[in-house]
Write a protein that holds these residues in place. Sequence first.
Motif: not given
Length: 428
Positions: A52-53, A56-60, A81-82, A162-163, A166
């Motif tokens: 999930a984290e 979220t980082a990937n969405q940024e 995605d997951e 960001s991805t 993390r």
Amino acid sequence: MSTAPVAPEVVAYVHDIARRARGAARELALLTRAEKDATLHAMADAVEAGAAEVVTANQEDLRRGREKGLPENLLDRLTLDEERVRAVAGALREVAALPDPVGEVVRGSTLANGLQIRQVRVPMGVVGMIYEARPNVTVDAAGLGLKSGNAVILRGGSAAGSTNARLVELLRGALVGRGLDPDAVNLLTEGGHDAGRALMTARGLVDLVIPRGGASLIRTVVLESTVPVIETGTGNCHVYVDAAADTEMAVQVVLNSKTHRTSVCNSAESLIVHRDAAERVLPGIMAGFAAAGVTVHGDAEMERYAEAAGAAHVPVTDEDDDTEFLSLDISARVVDSLEDAIAHVQAHTSGHTEAIVTGDRAAARRFIAEIDAAAVMVNASTRFTDGGEFGFGAEIGISTQKLHARGPMALPELTTTKWVVEGDGQVR
């Protein structure tokens, strides 16, 4: 990348990481297979637990990428995605299940004087990866590096910043949890492009650099690096439909090769069809292209079939013949013979993957013998040129060069060899 001198502080930053990585590599070289495999499972568990984290980082990263106007093919490669995160973690478990190449005896013998000699696989040491918006490479490189006993230094593109950050936090945490040096996996987060230049010129601290990305990135690393490079090439992949091709098979292979996933290097970018097969196969191929939204960059005959099927089309140019589109575009030509097809492929191949669809075994044998590429497919999609599909687990890249490694690179390609000679006091 710029040719201006790299700032001293960036060089110092990269060299410090490289020295720490070299220390971690010495520790990795002593691990048993069981210890490596347990660590790979721990890394996979950490990635899944943090999915999930990561998303979220990937969405940024995706938001910034869209704001900067990144093309769709790069956004696709960037997306996690997951489900994709689970697949990345699964690749680590697949690597754990593979044989450990370190210590494998490549060849050996006992000489007449009693000396026992053997050539064994050993880790490279410190491997640098310079790549673009492909966060899956971050995990694949870490896993393959660990299994083959190498520390890795990653210089990912800023688009996935960001991805990648993390993911590397999760991987390093798993290493610490296993009591290992976290510097077995490193990410360059400072220095921008200069950090990549410092990495590929850190001769003596870094043993190998592997670039993975577009033609410009690969060319820059090959030309500027003072560290040995394994060149991963672009994929101007062709599918040639021979006169003796089965109609249904030809349609399936061409459409899968082109439309299954356009943003990857093993996607077909060029279609060649023998004139004697055109009337049988092109209506079905063009109908599939129309349904998928493919634009055909075709010669006059290809455009005629595209027009009849309602597929988008434009006249083909010489530049199109050499283009890795990475999109729903394909260059397409009709040829008069197998010889013409081979000549066209050889003139425009990037040396990645070339395919023939034919029921004529002699034609297939000639295509295999004359085509100079890392992979040649007979009656199969170009999309199979992949470490996972070949049963290697994850891959660190697909080499289009001829020295040391060619084609999908996995564990054996991340090792070198050492000669071990054992005697009982023999002298020369």
